[in-house]
Design an enzyme around this catalytic site. Structure first.
Site, short mmCIF file in Angstrom:
data_model
loop_
_atom_site.label_atom_id
_atom_site.label_comp_id
_atom_site.label_asym_id
_atom_site.label_seq_id
_atom_site.Cartn_x
_atom_site.Cartn_y
_atom_site.Cartn_z
N TYR A 32 -5.46 -35.77 -26.66
CA TYR A 32 -6.48 -36.05 -27.67
C TYR A 32 -7.71 -36.70 -27.03
O TYR A 32 -8.86 -36.34 -27.35
CB TYR A 32 -5.91 -36.95 -28.76
CG TYR A 32 -6.73 -36.99 -30.03
CD1 TYR A 32 -6.41 -36.18 -31.12
CD2 TYR A 32 -7.83 -37.83 -30.16
CE1 TYR A 32 -7.15 -36.22 -32.29
CE2 TYR A 32 -8.58 -37.86 -31.31
CZ TYR A 32 -8.24 -37.05 -32.38
OH TYR A 32 -8.99 -37.08 -33.53
N LYS A 39 -11.30 -30.30 -30.30
CA LYS A 39 -11.54 -29.89 -28.92
C LYS A 39 -12.76 -29.01 -28.72
O LYS A 39 -13.20 -28.83 -27.57
CB LYS A 39 -10.30 -29.15 -28.37
CG LYS A 39 -9.08 -30.02 -28.22
CD LYS A 39 -9.31 -31.09 -27.18
CE LYS A 39 -8.58 -32.36 -27.52
NZ LYS A 39 -9.11 -33.54 -26.91
N PRO A 86 -10.11 -26.84 -35.55
CA PRO A 86 -10.63 -28.20 -35.41
C PRO A 86 -9.59 -29.30 -35.45
O PRO A 86 -9.94 -30.47 -35.28
CB PRO A 86 -11.61 -28.31 -36.59
CG PRO A 86 -11.11 -27.33 -37.59
CD PRO A 86 -10.53 -26.20 -36.81
N TYR A 138 -4.63 -38.33 -40.05
CA TYR A 138 -4.07 -36.99 -40.08
C TYR A 138 -2.83 -37.04 -40.97
O TYR A 138 -1.85 -37.71 -40.63
CB TYR A 138 -3.67 -36.52 -38.68
CG TYR A 138 -4.84 -36.18 -37.78
CD1 TYR A 138 -5.17 -34.85 -37.53
CD2 TYR A 138 -5.61 -37.17 -37.18
CE1 TYR A 138 -6.24 -34.52 -36.71
CE2 TYR A 138 -6.67 -36.85 -36.36
CZ TYR A 138 -6.98 -35.52 -36.13
OH TYR A 138 -8.04 -35.19 -35.32
N HIS A 158 -13.35 -45.43 -31.34
CA HIS A 158 -12.04 -45.48 -32.00
C HIS A 158 -10.95 -45.64 -30.95
O HIS A 158 -10.98 -44.99 -29.90
CB HIS A 158 -11.80 -44.20 -32.81
CG HIS A 158 -12.53 -44.19 -34.10
ND1 HIS A 158 -12.27 -43.28 -35.11
CD2 HIS A 158 -13.53 -44.98 -34.59
CE1 HIS A 158 -13.08 -43.51 -36.14
NE2 HIS A 158 -13.84 -44.53 -35.83
#
Length: 392
Positions: free
Chosen positions: A385, A297, A293, A201, A72
């Site tokens: 991220y 991580k 979550p 998100y 991704h």
């Protein structure tokens, strides 16, 4: 039984550590309390940082990952019925993330271990770690109906937040920092192709939602729900309707629906135990730290712990130096606290606060607008991220 490194826990942290030690010529034994079928079926995270992918390749455990993993190049943020894409390679100098389920990582590592690796004992329940400050710590465990001992030079506790390793730290030798979030996640797995190319998100007035995936044919989705939520109150239709409402945008996009095959409710919390070493006992992964979550991580922190720990044991084995082992806890905790902060910030920014007011709502939107309007703010999120560098 005797070995150099006794590893408690046959999850990804313990198995990857065993693989790295085996390749360095360091003897070890892995004790896993559950059956092989249970260990290979545990549903956990599936987003891998670039460093995690690199570590699995270095361990010779990425054959299937390189074929089946879904690379991704960013994520999508949704709020106020708008969609905003963050381009990770453009923001980080080329870094990406990969979707590959933790269950598959465990299957790959178990297969390698059983084929040519050091001993891996299933249904071997660790009961206690004794004499961790001596030169010969002992792990007492139960296997095949009788109690046995594993005499080690070092013990690696990779047995999660409820394992025996962390409890072997005397109260005066450590401190635990914890934060409980005032909401939970309702997670579902559905037999339907994902409705997105990359993770979504979504921040909505009724609560957070996340669209992820496990494969090109299986979707994984989450809803923010109150503590104490019962799955009995959430029919398939209600789940899909609520997901559709929270993901809704003023654009041509539709949430695909399909059979829900698994569901669960998980409370959200952060926890960090300091230090991560006591004598000859070291902690890695969830045994030392837990993060919500939202920032993806947990697995990646476990892998970064293990990478550093394997280097430390290799340095000791090859050169007799304890330099990295002596600095292991401090080096890991620097990265752990940064990941904990990032996970906290993402969680606070995207979740509806049960005790929040209109001011909190506007502050969340202001943070999201800053990230989607500023390259510097977006680059900071992307750097965290995709994974901060492993400490030297």
């Amino acid at each position: 039984m005797r070995t150099t490194v006794g590893i408690i826990g046959g999850g990804p942290a313990g198995l990857l550590l065993a693989r790295l030690l085996h390749r360095a010529g360091i003897a070890c034994v892995v004790l896993e309390s559950r059956t092989r079928a249970y260990a290979e079926g545990r549903q956990r995270a599936g987003m891998l940082e670039q460093g995690t992918v690199d570590a699995l390749r270095a361990a010779g455990a990425a054959d299937r990952l390189d074929v089946e993993g879904m690379v991704h190049h960013g994520i999508e943020l949704r709020f106020d019925r708008e969609r905003h894409h963050l381009d990770f390679p453009a923001l980080t100098g080329g870094r990406t993330v990969t979707i590959y389920a933790q269950t598959e990582i465990v299957k790959d590592l178990i297969a390698l271990q059983l084929a040519d690796g050091p001993p891996l004992l299933f249904e071997a329940e660790a009961l206690a770690v004794e004499q961790p400050q001596s030169e010969a710590p002992v792990v007492r465990f139960r296997h095949e109906g009788r109690e046995r001992t594993l005499r080690c030079v070092w013990v690696a506790g990779c047995d999660g937040s409820h394992g025996v390793a962390r409890s072997a730290f005397p109260a005066a030798a450590g401190r635990t920092y914890a934060h409980d979030y005032p909401y939970s996640w309702l997670g579902v797995t559905a037999e339907v192709p994902p409705s997105c190319d990359e993770l979504i998100y979504a921040r909505h007035a009724r609560g957070f939602a996340l669209h992820s995936m496990r494969s090109p044919r299986v979707s994984r989705l989450y809803l923010q729900v109150p503590h104490g939520t019962s799955l009995r109150d959430w029919s398939d239709e209600r789940i899909w309707d609520e997901l559709a409402a929270r993901f809704a945008v003023d654009a041509d996009w539709t949430l695909r629906r399909g059979p829900i095959t698994a569901r669960s409710v998980t409370e959200m919390r952060s926890l960090v135990h300091e230090p991560m070493r006591h004598g000859r006992l070291v902690l890695a992964g969830d045994a030392a730290h837990i993060v919500p979550p939202t920032g993806a991580k947990g697995l990646n922190l476990a892998v970064s712990d293990v990478r550093l720990l394997a280097r430390a044991f290799t340095e000791l084995h090859a050169h007799g130096s304890t330099r990295l082992l002596d600095g292991y806890s401090d080096l890991c905790l620097r990265r752990v606290w940064q990941a904990t902060r990032f996970s906290y910030d993402m969680t606070r920014m995207l979740h509806a606060q049960p005790d929040g007011d209109a001011f909190d709502h506007r502050m969340q939107l202001a943070r999201l607008r800053r990230i989607t309007a500023s390259r510097h703010a977006a680059a900071e999120l992307a750097a965290n991220y995709t994974g901060l560098p492993l400490s030297p």
